[in-house]
Design a protein around this motif. Structure first.
Motif, PDB file in Angstrom:
ATOM      1  N   CYS A 270     -35.012  -8.242  -8.299  1.00  0.00           N
ATOM      2  CA  CYS A 270     -35.653  -8.032  -9.602  1.00  0.00           C
ATOM      3  C   CYS A 270     -36.991  -8.764  -9.638  1.00  0.00           C
ATOM      4  O   CYS A 270     -37.125  -9.852  -9.070  1.00  0.00           O
ATOM      5  N   ASP A 271     -37.967  -8.180 -10.347  1.00  0.00           N
ATOM      6  CA  ASP A 271     -39.301  -8.778 -10.373  1.00  0.00           C
ATOM      7  C   ASP A 271     -39.557  -9.643 -11.600  1.00  0.00           C
ATOM      8  O   ASP A 271     -40.702  -9.991 -11.891  1.00  0.00           O
ATOM      9  N   GLY A 272     -38.528  -9.982 -12.346  1.00  0.00           N
ATOM     10  CA  GLY A 272     -38.711 -10.857 -13.497  1.00  0.00           C
ATOM     11  C   GLY A 272     -37.582 -10.731 -14.487  1.00  0.00           C
ATOM     12  O   GLY A 272     -36.627  -9.961 -14.291  1.00  0.00           O
ATOM     13  N   PRO A 273     -37.649 -11.471 -15.612  1.00  0.00           N
ATOM     14  CA  PRO A 273     -36.560 -11.493 -16.593  1.00  0.00           C
ATOM     15  C   PRO A 273     -36.176 -10.122 -17.137  1.00  0.00           C
ATOM     16  O   PRO A 273     -34.988  -9.844 -17.326  1.00  0.00           O
ATOM     17  N   ASP A 274     -37.139  -9.269 -17.391  1.00  0.00           N
ATOM     18  CA  ASP A 274     -36.805  -7.958 -17.947  1.00  0.00           C
ATOM     19  C   ASP A 274     -35.913  -7.171 -16.991  1.00  0.00           C
ATOM     20  O   ASP A 274     -34.893  -6.588 -17.393  1.00  0.00           O
ATOM     21  N   ALA A 275     -36.280  -7.144 -15.722  1.00  0.00           N
ATOM     22  CA  ALA A 275     -35.482  -6.422 -14.732  1.00  0.00           C
ATOM     23  C   ALA A 275     -34.128  -7.093 -14.536  1.00  0.00           C
ATOM     24  O   ALA A 275     -33.105  -6.416 -14.322  1.00  0.00           O
ATOM     25  N   MET A 276     -34.100  -8.419 -14.610  1.00  0.00           N
ATOM     26  CA  MET A 276     -32.835  -9.138 -14.470  1.00  0.00           C
ATOM     27  C   MET A 276     -31.870  -8.768 -15.598  1.00  0.00           C
ATOM     28  O   MET A 276     -30.676  -8.523 -15.372  1.00  0.00           O
ATOM     29  N   LEU A 277     -32.386  -8.684 -16.827  1.00  0.00           N
ATOM     30  CA  LEU A 277     -31.543  -8.367 -17.977  1.00  0.00           C
ATOM     31  C   LEU A 277     -31.069  -6.914 -17.936  1.00  0.00           C
ATOM     32  O   LEU A 277     -29.949  -6.605 -18.370  1.00  0.00           O
ATOM     33  N   VAL A 278     -31.901  -6.022 -17.409  1.00  0.00           N
ATOM     34  CA  VAL A 278     -31.485  -4.626 -17.254  1.00  0.00           C
ATOM     35  C   VAL A 278     -30.316  -4.536 -16.276  1.00  0.00           C
ATOM     36  O   VAL A 278     -29.325  -3.838 -16.526  1.00  0.00           O
ATOM     37  N   HIS A 279     -30.414  -5.260 -15.163  1.00  0.00           N
ATOM     38  CA  HIS A 279     -29.329  -5.221 -14.177  1.00  0.00           C
ATOM     39  C   HIS A 279     -28.073  -5.903 -14.723  1.00  0.00           C
ATOM     40  O   HIS A 279     -26.951  -5.463 -14.454  1.00  0.00           O
ATOM     41  N   TYR A 280     -28.262  -6.951 -15.510  1.00  0.00           N
ATOM     42  CA  TYR A 280     -27.134  -7.625 -16.165  1.00  0.00           C
ATOM     43  C   TYR A 280     -26.365  -6.640 -17.046  1.00  0.00           C
ATOM     44  O   TYR A 280     -25.131  -6.568 -17.002  1.00  0.00           O
ATOM     45  N   ALA A 281     -27.108  -5.875 -17.852  1.00  0.00           N
ATOM     46  CA  ALA A 281     -26.472  -4.901 -18.740  1.00  0.00           C
ATOM     47  C   ALA A 281     -25.737  -3.831 -17.934  1.00  0.00           C
ATOM     48  O   ALA A 281     -24.640  -3.395 -18.308  1.00  0.00           O
ATOM     49  N   ARG A 282     -26.324  -3.418 -16.817  1.00  0.00           N
ATOM     50  CA  ARG A 282     -25.691  -2.400 -15.963  1.00  0.00           C
ATOM     51  C   ARG A 282     -24.373  -2.925 -15.401  1.00  0.00           C
ATOM     52  O   ARG A 282     -23.346  -2.236 -15.419  1.00  0.00           O
ATOM     53  N   ILE A 283     -24.389  -4.153 -14.896  1.00  0.00           N
ATOM     54  CA  ILE A 283     -23.167  -4.728 -14.325  1.00  0.00           C
ATOM     55  C   ILE A 283     -22.111  -4.935 -15.409  1.00  0.00           C
ATOM     56  O   ILE A 283     -20.916  -4.694 -15.193  1.00  0.00           O
ATOM     57  N   GLU A 284     -22.538  -5.356 -16.592  1.00  0.00           N
ATOM     58  CA  GLU A 284     -21.586  -5.570 -17.684  1.00  0.00           C
ATOM     59  C   GLU A 284     -20.882  -4.263 -18.053  1.00  0.00           C
ATOM     60  O   GLU A 284     -19.673  -4.249 -18.330  1.00  0.00           O
ATOM     61  N   GLN A 285     -21.623  -3.157 -18.059  1.00  0.00           N
ATOM     62  CA  GLN A 285     -21.033  -1.861 -18.370  1.00  0.00           C
ATOM     63  C   GLN A 285     -20.031  -1.432 -17.291  1.00  0.00           C
ATOM     64  O   GLN A 285     -19.040  -0.765 -17.579  1.00  0.00           O
ATOM     65  N   MET A 286     -20.288  -1.834 -16.034  1.00  0.00           N
ATOM     66  CA  MET A 286     -19.419  -1.459 -14.922  1.00  0.00           C
ATOM     67  C   MET A 286     -18.225  -2.392 -14.765  1.00  0.00           C
ATOM     68  O   MET A 286     -17.316  -2.128 -13.980  1.00  0.00           O
ATOM     69  N   ARG A 287     -18.219  -3.470 -15.508  1.00  0.00           N
ATOM     70  CA  ARG A 287     -17.277  -4.564 -15.294  1.00  0.00           C
ATOM     71  C   ARG A 287     -15.820  -4.109 -15.240  1.00  0.00           C
ATOM     72  O   ARG A 287     -15.072  -4.498 -14.341  1.00  0.00           O
ATOM     73  N   ALA A 288     -15.430  -3.278 -16.197  1.00  0.00           N
ATOM     74  CA  ALA A 288     -14.029  -2.872 -16.280  1.00  0.00           C
ATOM     75  C   ALA A 288     -13.604  -1.966 -15.128  1.00  0.00           C
ATOM     76  O   ALA A 288     -12.410  -1.815 -14.864  1.00  0.00           O
ATOM     77  N   GLU A 289     -14.574  -1.355 -14.425  1.00  0.00           N
ATOM     78  CA  GLU A 289     -14.263  -0.399 -13.366  1.00  0.00           C
ATOM     79  C   GLU A 289     -14.458  -0.967 -11.962  1.00  0.00           C
ATOM     80  O   GLU A 289     -14.266  -0.250 -10.979  1.00  0.00           O
ATOM     81  N   LEU A 290     -14.831  -2.224 -11.853  1.00  0.00           N
ATOM     82  CA  LEU A 290     -15.123  -2.799 -10.537  1.00  0.00           C
ATOM     83  C   LEU A 290     -13.858  -2.995  -9.696  1.00  0.00           C
ATOM     84  O   LEU A 290     -13.918  -2.981  -8.467  1.00  0.00           O
ATOM     85  N   GLY A 291     -12.747  -3.253 -10.351  1.00  0.00           N
ATOM     86  CA  GLY A 291     -11.508  -3.482  -9.607  1.00  0.00           C
ATOM     87  C   GLY A 291     -11.279  -4.932  -9.252  1.00  0.00           C
ATOM     88  O   GLY A 291     -10.292  -5.269  -8.598  1.00  0.00           O
ATOM     89  N   TYR A 292     -12.169  -5.821  -9.681  1.00  0.00           N
ATOM     90  CA  TYR A 292     -11.997  -7.264  -9.480  1.00  0.00           C
ATOM     91  C   TYR A 292     -12.702  -7.978 -10.628  1.00  0.00           C
ATOM     92  O   TYR A 292     -13.547  -7.391 -11.321  1.00  0.00           O
ATOM     93  N   ASP A 293     -12.355  -9.243 -10.847  1.00  0.00           N
ATOM     94  CA  ASP A 293     -12.883  -9.983 -11.991  1.00  0.00           C
ATOM     95  C   ASP A 293     -14.246 -10.592 -11.699  1.00  0.00           C
ATOM     96  O   ASP A 293     -14.459 -11.201 -10.640  1.00  0.00           O
ATOM     97  N   ILE A 294     -15.150 -10.426 -12.664  1.00  0.00           N
ATOM     98  CA  ILE A 294     -16.426 -11.140 -12.647  1.00  0.00           C
ATOM     99  C   ILE A 294     -16.621 -11.722 -14.036  1.00  0.00           C
ATOM    100  O   ILE A 294     -16.075 -11.211 -15.018  1.00  0.00           O
ATOM    101  N   ASP A 295     -17.366 -12.815 -14.131  1.00  0.00           N
ATOM    102  CA  ASP A 295     -17.590 -13.415 -15.445  1.00  0.00           C
ATOM    103  C   ASP A 295     -19.067 -13.599 -15.766  1.00  0.00           C
ATOM    104  O   ASP A 295     -19.425 -14.353 -16.666  1.00  0.00           O
ATOM    105  N   GLY A 296     -19.927 -12.888 -15.030  1.00  0.00           N
ATOM    106  CA  GLY A 296     -21.346 -12.968 -15.319  1.00  0.00           C
ATOM    107  C   GLY A 296     -22.169 -12.470 -14.150  1.00  0.00           C
ATOM    108  O   GLY A 296     -21.656 -11.805 -13.235  1.00  0.00           O
ATOM    109  N   VAL A 297     -23.457 -12.785 -14.194  1.00  0.00           N
ATOM    110  CA  VAL A 297     -24.399 -12.403 -13.135  1.00  0.00           C
ATOM    111  C   VAL A 297     -25.168 -13.652 -12.719  1.00  0.00           C
ATOM    112  O   VAL A 297     -25.566 -14.460 -13.565  1.00  0.00           O
ATOM    113  N   VAL A 298     -25.350 -13.818 -11.412  1.00  0.00           N
ATOM    114  CA  VAL A 298     -26.079 -14.972 -10.881  1.00  0.00           C
ATOM    115  C   VAL A 298     -27.482 -14.536 -10.462  1.00  0.00           C
ATOM    116  O   VAL A 298     -27.642 -13.551  -9.737  1.00  0.00           O
TER     117      VAL A 298
END
Length: 748
Positions: A270-298
């Motif tokens: 990611c090239d900065g905070p805006d892109a980081m937050l976009v990817h965060y939202a994408r991962i959060e939406q996928m969270r229930a379908e990943l098949g393993y537990d995550i509690d955030g984005v690093v």
């Protein structure tokens, strides 16, 4: 196998010889498969050897060997975990919870590095796996050691268990001579469900969640049990390296993937905070379908050179942060409000709840913070939750995020029971009956009983043996509380005299107590002896002084270097601490008087009058103590207060008599021109940021202070230096400019 004689025709001598041969062959096959990742025989042939061995043992059970292959899977079961000291510390991450935290993370890094807001700065973003941290050490491409994170400095050796995880290669090609791969052990949802089903079929207790299942599986003393558990591994970092993997985080992850490690496919540049937050939202939406537990984005700085410049705080890297997902919530009934007394005497209200599942974890207790929070107001008296108070019997909303302690967030007044009464916070200690007072400006009510309060004594002992403090193996919170209740241990020093009071040859012995035996007693004595040598920071933290947590303890240890230097500084600063408290009181009185008389408060004269007559030595010691970055007047007063209480000081002194206190590792630099010196940076620095200057000086063994005193050795003054430079000249302290600093210590 066809040329071997039948089992029924074997003589006892032949059976013994064949069992020895089978043990050798199977051990060699295990080494080839588990250690070298280069099987020498087929699975069918391996199984045939095991079957033959078991059949012979069945006919001649008295010939079963101590190293029998029937008792081993890959390696003999461990008798206990040995400790591993990490060559490079395994640190935790600081947390972020809101978008503005990520914007500030980016801005903070730019300030530290001296980068403009529009300068390019790339970050990686990857899911934060909710599992167990593991470090894998390879030498010459061979897996030689696996260790848990432990306290970051010392972990547990779980090598035999790690070898059973299919995602972890036993051997890798074209790797650096020394390669320490770090990542997370986890369990997939489907595998977790299947494991719990097997647990239920066996009549065994099911696991609460995949993380607990992964942690319990990895820390089995018998690797055969671990081998039965479906553990997985994601690699995301590294420790000690004999040769760099790449110039960037993304490049290093590609190298790890090339070595055969699983790297999370959702990692993105990611090239900065805006892109980081976009990817965060994408991962959060996928969270229930990943098949393993995550509690955030690093998020991590991609450029490894910038990571090196940014370096570390005492317990977290500056170049990374964990953006946690929002707290998960649930509604339940508050059964009761209990008061717990902590090691500092603080009265902490705890909500006892009707058990409810929040985020996959059953919660039955939650914190209520303090009496203001229960009453529906903040420390300034302003309403929170719309002014709704919390009462026993209420329906309350409970939330938790990750491993954070559950909290009560809201109250449903429509479901409040008839006759529910406002909660009256106690003004006396529920443990000892002493007055529980609340000092001006403090949000916490505290017991004044001190050492006569059993709750404080027990909690101090529980804290003393905790993982981040002395961490005495086998002597945990339960054991030390039992010893306290029976009068065997009343203060920390008593732990180190247990052997001479209750060891072999004594009339009353630990081994004869219920729940103990000779072996467990000897193990405790040996574990205690191993902790007689303790790092300075751990000792400071172990004392349980109010406001002195792990970070503050590390800051104090780094600054003073030795226990003797810390004690001398605190003792010398004691009169100044009293002046500080008196000055606060004088200021409050002046403000009150000015308000009543309708005039402007004269704060400076009121405060200055208190400091008159203080010796220069006491003032210099106070300035040195409060000038430590991260240590202010609150911590300094807490230290002085603790050290000046006669009973507590005597208890501390008795403890230290039994210890060898190791000087802080950060103070061991001796070949630096500034090692052991106190340095102050002031004015504008043009070739480095203030944060970089501080980190560089401390890495060279210097103490960095925020104020100039008679103890200051060197002032580095840039353009615009004001009062600090003036005071340095008055005191005759050496002053150099930024160029002089680099001439003195060299460029990084």
């Amino acid at each position: 196998m066809a040329d071997r004689p039948g089992i029924d025709t074997l003589t006892e001598q032949q059976a013994a010889a064949e069992l020895a041969e089978l043990a050798r062959l199977i051990a060699r096959a295990n080494e080839a498969y588990h250690t070298k990742d280069a099987p020498e025989i087929s699975d069918a042939d391996y199984d045939a050897l095991k079957v033959r061995n078991a059949a012979i043992e069945g006919r001649f059970p008295h010939l079963k060997r101590p190293d029998s292959p029937s008792e081993q899977v890959g390696a003999p079961p461990a008798q206990g975990f040995t400790q591993v000291r990490h060559k490079v510390r395994m640190l935790s991450l600081s947390n972020a919870f809101a978008p503005e935290d990520i914007t500030e993370f980016d801005a903070r890094i730019r300030r530290y590095l001296g980068l403009s807001s529009d300068a390019p700065l790339a970050f990686t973003a990857e899911p934060k796996i909710d599992g167990v941290s593991l470090s894998l050490r390879y030498e010459g491409g061979e897996l030689v050691q696996a260790a848990t994170r432990g306290d970051g400095s010392v972990g547990e050796n779980v090598t035999a268990n790690a070898r059973t995880i299919s995602d972890i290669p036993a051997r890798i090609d074209n790797a650096p001579e020394v390669l320490e791969v770090r990542g997370e052990v986890y369990m997939a949802h489907a595998d977790f469900a299947a494991l719990n089903e097997r647990q239920a079929q066996r009549g065994e207790k099911p696991f609460a969640n995949p993380r607990n299942a992964a942690a319990g599986s990895l820390r089995q003393l018998d690797p055969r049990i671990t081998a039965e558990r479906p553990l997985r591994f994601f690699a995301y970092a590294w420790g000690e390296l004999s040769k760099p993997l790449a110039d960037t985080q993304t490049g290093a992850l590609k190298r790890l993937a090339g070595f055969g490690f699983a790297v999370n496919p959702l990692t993105e540049l990611c090239d900065g905070p805006d892109a980081m937050l976009v990817h965060y939202a994408r991962i959060e939406q996928m969270r229930a379908e990943l098949g393993y537990d995550i509690d955030g984005v690093v998020y991590k700085i991609d450029d490894l050179g910038l990571q090196a410049r940014l370096g570390f705080r005492s317990s977290t890297p500056r170049w990374a942060i964990a953006h946690k997902f929002p707290a998960e919530t649930a509604w339940t009934r508050l059964v009761a409000i209990d008061i717990q007394v902590g090691r500092t005497g603080a009265l902490s209200p705890v909500a006892r709840l009707h058990p409810v599942t929040v985020g996959g974890v059953v919660v039955s207790n939650a914190t209520l913070h303090n009496e203001d929070y229960i009453a529906g107001r903040d420390a300034s008296g302003n309403p929170i939750r719309g002014g709704k108070d919390i009462r026993e019997g209420d329906w309350v909303q409970v939330y938790r995020a990750g491993d954070v302690i559950p909290k009560v967030a809201d109250v449903d007044l429509s479901r409040r029971p008839e006759g529910a009464q406002p909660y009256v916070f106690p003004t006396t200690c529920p443990e000892c009956g002493s007055d529980a007072i609340r000092e001006e400006g403090d949000s916490v009510r505290s017991c004044t009983g001190g050492l006569i309060c059993p709750a404080q004594a027990v909690e101090k002992l529980r804290h003393f043996v905790s993982r981040a403090a002395f961490d005495i193996e086998g002597l945990g919170a339960r054991q030390v509380e039992q010893l306290y209740r029976d009068g065997w241990v009343r203060e920390p020093a008593d732990i180190f005299t247990l052997r001479e009071r209750y060891g072999p040859g004594r009339p009353t012995q630990l081994k004869n107590r219920e729940g103990w035996g000779e072996k467990s007693a000897n193990n405790i004595f040996e574990a205690i002896d191993e902790r007689r040598k303790i790092p300075l920071a751990r000792l400071i933290f172990s004392l349980g002084i109010r406001h002195v947590g792990e970070v503050a303890a590390a800051d104090l240890a780094r600054h003073f270097g030795t226990w003797q230097a810390l004690v001398a500084a605190v003792d010398t600063a004691a009169p100044a601490a009293e002046c500080h408290l008196q000055a606060d009181a004088a200021e409050a009185a002046e403000r009150q008087a000015a308000a009543q008389e309708g005039r402007r408060a004269r704060i400076k004269p009121a405060r200055d009058a208190v400091w008159e007559g203080l010796t220069p030595e006491a003032r210099a010691a106070w300035d040195d103590l409060t000038g430590i970055d991260g240590i202010g007047a609150t911590v300094a007063v807490a230290l002085v207060t603790s050290f000046r209480q006669e009973a507590e000081r005597a208890s501390i002194d008795r403890l230290v008599e039994h210890l060898e206190v190791e000087p802080d590792e950060g103070r061991q630099v001796t070949d630096s021109p500034v090692a052991g010196k106190t340095v102050v940076f002031t004015g504008t620095l043009e070739r480095m940021t203030r944060a970089e200057a501080k980190a560089r000086a401390e890495a060279l063994g210097a103490r960095v202070s925020g104020s100039v005193s008679a103890k200051t050795d060197l002032v580095v003054a840039g353009p615009g230096a004001g009062s600090k430079e003036k005071k340095a000249r008055e005191l005759g302290v050496e002053i150099i400019d930024e160029d002089g600093w680099f001439e003195l210590v060299g460029t990084p």
